[in-house]
Design a protein around this motif. Structure first.
Motif, PDB file in Angstrom:
ATOM      1  N   GLY A 138       0.816  -1.206   0.000  1.00  0.00           N
ATOM      2  CA  GLY A 138       0.000   0.000   0.000  1.00  0.00           C
ATOM      3  C   GLY A 138       0.850   1.257   0.000  1.00  0.00           C
ATOM      4  N   ILE A 139       1.570   1.479  -1.079  1.00  0.00           N
ATOM      5  CA  ILE A 139       2.475   2.629  -1.178  1.00  0.00           C
ATOM      6  C   ILE A 139       1.750   3.858  -1.725  1.00  0.00           C
ATOM      7  CG2 ILE A 139       4.489   1.147  -1.493  1.00  0.00           C
ATOM      8  CD1 ILE A 139       4.383   1.948  -4.521  1.00  0.00           C
ATOM      9  N   GLY A 140       2.358   5.024  -1.553  1.00  0.00           N
ATOM     10  CA  GLY A 140       1.859   6.260  -2.136  1.00  0.00           C
ATOM     11  C   GLY A 140       2.221   6.353  -3.607  1.00  0.00           C
ATOM     12  N   PHE A 141       1.599   7.296  -4.295  1.00  0.00           N
ATOM     13  CA  PHE A 141       1.769   7.442  -5.738  1.00  0.00           C
ATOM     14  C   PHE A 141       3.224   7.685  -6.150  1.00  0.00           C
ATOM     15  CE2 PHE A 141       1.143   9.891  -9.798  1.00  0.00           C
ATOM     16  CZ  PHE A 141       0.642   8.833 -10.531  1.00  0.00           C
ATOM     17  N   TYR A 152       2.930  -4.835 -10.637  1.00  0.00           N
ATOM     18  CA  TYR A 152       2.960  -4.930  -9.177  1.00  0.00           C
ATOM     19  C   TYR A 152       2.883  -3.538  -8.545  1.00  0.00           C
ATOM     20  CZ  TYR A 152       4.340  -6.212  -4.476  1.00  0.00           C
ATOM     21  OH  TYR A 152       4.372  -6.373  -3.113  1.00  0.00           O
ATOM     22  N   MET A 153       3.577  -2.555  -9.125  1.00  0.00           N
ATOM     23  CA  MET A 153       3.547  -1.193  -8.582  1.00  0.00           C
ATOM     24  C   MET A 153       2.121  -0.643  -8.588  1.00  0.00           C
ATOM     25  SD  MET A 153       5.362   2.329  -9.949  1.00  0.00           S
ATOM     26  CE  MET A 153       4.288   2.392 -11.380  1.00  0.00           C
ATOM     27  N   ILE A 154       1.390  -0.859  -9.674  1.00  0.00           N
ATOM     28  CA  ILE A 154       0.003  -0.382  -9.759  1.00  0.00           C
ATOM     29  C   ILE A 154      -0.830  -1.030  -8.656  1.00  0.00           C
ATOM     30  CG2 ILE A 154      -2.094  -0.421 -11.180  1.00  0.00           C
ATOM     31  CD1 ILE A 154      -0.180  -0.129 -13.639  1.00  0.00           C
ATOM     32  N   SER A 181       8.070   0.941  -5.267  1.00  0.00           N
ATOM     33  CA  SER A 181       7.546  -0.415  -5.141  1.00  0.00           C
ATOM     34  C   SER A 181       8.715  -1.364  -5.384  1.00  0.00           C
ATOM     35  CB  SER A 181       6.451  -0.643  -6.184  1.00  0.00           C
ATOM     36  OG  SER A 181       6.014  -1.979  -6.172  1.00  0.00           O
ATOM     37  N   LYS A 182       8.820  -2.407  -4.576  1.00  0.00           N
ATOM     38  CA  LYS A 182       9.931  -3.357  -4.723  1.00  0.00           C
ATOM     39  C   LYS A 182       9.389  -4.779  -4.813  1.00  0.00           C
ATOM     40  CE  LYS A 182      13.070  -0.366  -2.232  1.00  0.00           C
ATOM     41  NZ  LYS A 182      13.971  -0.206  -1.101  1.00  0.00           N
ATOM     42  N   ILE A 209      13.628  -5.548  -8.202  1.00  0.00           N
ATOM     43  CA  ILE A 209      13.317  -4.448  -9.120  1.00  0.00           C
ATOM     44  C   ILE A 209      12.604  -3.390  -8.294  1.00  0.00           C
ATOM     45  CG2 ILE A 209      12.203  -3.702 -11.252  1.00  0.00           C
ATOM     46  CD1 ILE A 209      12.086  -6.708 -12.038  1.00  0.00           C
ATOM     47  N   GLU A 210      13.196  -2.216  -8.255  1.00  0.00           N
ATOM     48  CA  GLU A 210      12.578  -1.063  -7.598  1.00  0.00           C
ATOM     49  C   GLU A 210      11.955  -0.204  -8.690  1.00  0.00           C
ATOM     50  OE1 GLU A 210      13.717   2.867  -4.929  1.00  0.00           O
ATOM     51  OE2 GLU A 210      15.263   1.393  -5.396  1.00  0.00           O
ATOM     52  N   THR A 211      10.678   0.096  -8.544  1.00  0.00           N
ATOM     53  CA  THR A 211       9.928   0.831  -9.563  1.00  0.00           C
ATOM     54  C   THR A 211       9.270   2.035  -8.919  1.00  0.00           C
ATOM     55  OG1 THR A 211       9.461  -1.267 -10.679  1.00  0.00           O
ATOM     56  CG2 THR A 211       8.096   0.623 -11.295  1.00  0.00           C
ATOM     57  N   LYS A 212       9.403   3.195  -9.556  1.00  0.00           N
ATOM     58  CA  LYS A 212       8.731   4.383  -9.020  1.00  0.00           C
ATOM     59  C   LYS A 212       8.411   5.369 -10.134  1.00  0.00           C
ATOM     60  CE  LYS A 212      12.907   6.883  -7.707  1.00  0.00           C
ATOM     61  NZ  LYS A 212      13.597   7.583  -6.656  1.00  0.00           N
TER      62      LYS A 212
END
Length: 176
Positions: free
Chosen positions: A20-23, A59-61, A27-28, A98-101
């Motif tokens: 539950g991350i912020g916009f 996954y990030m979405i 995301s990892k 994988i770190e995605t932002k």
């Protein structure tokens, strides 16, 4: 997308355990290099990076809590451009993350940074430019940001993204 088993695993298991991350948060997600991910040089082949990136962006979405909402609205993400910087190889059976932002957006596109890391350090940095479409039409960026629940200021794009945008525009102009 040629990682169907991992995609099914993502939807059946991993998405249920999102943070539950912020916009604008990172995301990892982690994976392990399997033998079929490797080329004759015995490292993860360059064609696997974009496939893993697709999974990580999906996954990030979900990690942002937007998966069900976007699917219900029939919004589909489309990659417009990407640029890769490979630093070192990832070996067979090695675990990587994988770190995605989201790093920002402009009037037309959103920009994402993805980093591949292992215990040995950074292996690859990728920038992705994309849009969401619905029924063949682009979802306006302002609508996307609003539906994502982000109400802050538009972040300033990193200098490398600004230069990349200029390069993409030049490339477009020279080839029209």
């Amino acid at each position: 997308m040629n990682l169907y088993f991992r995609l099914v695993w993502l939807f059946l298991w991993r998405i249920r355990h999102c943070n539950g991350i912020g916009f604008l948060d990172s995301s990892k997600i982690d994976y392990r290099v399997l033998p079929l991910d490797c080329d004759i040089n015995m490292h993860m082949t360059n064609s696997r990076y974009p496939a893993f990136m697709d999974l990580a962006r999906t996954y990030m979405i979900a990690d942002m809590g937007l998966m069900k909402k976007f699917l219900k609205m029939k919004w589909m993400p489309i990659v417009n451009a990407s640029e890769f910087t490979y630093i070192r190889d990832i070996k067979p059976f090695e675990k990587f993350e994988i770190e995605t932002k989201v790093v920002g957006w402009d009037e037309k596109y959103f920009y994402i940074e993805q980093r591949f890391t292992t215990a040995r350090g950074l292996h690859c940095i990728v920038h992705v430019r994309g849009v969401f479409v619905c029924k063949g039409k682009q979802v306006p960026i302002a609508t996307l940001v609003k539906e994502a629940g982000y109400h802050g200021d538009t972040p300033e794009l990193p200098p490398e993204i600004v230069k990349w945008k200029q390069f993409l525009q030049l490339k477009k102009e020279r080839n029209m």
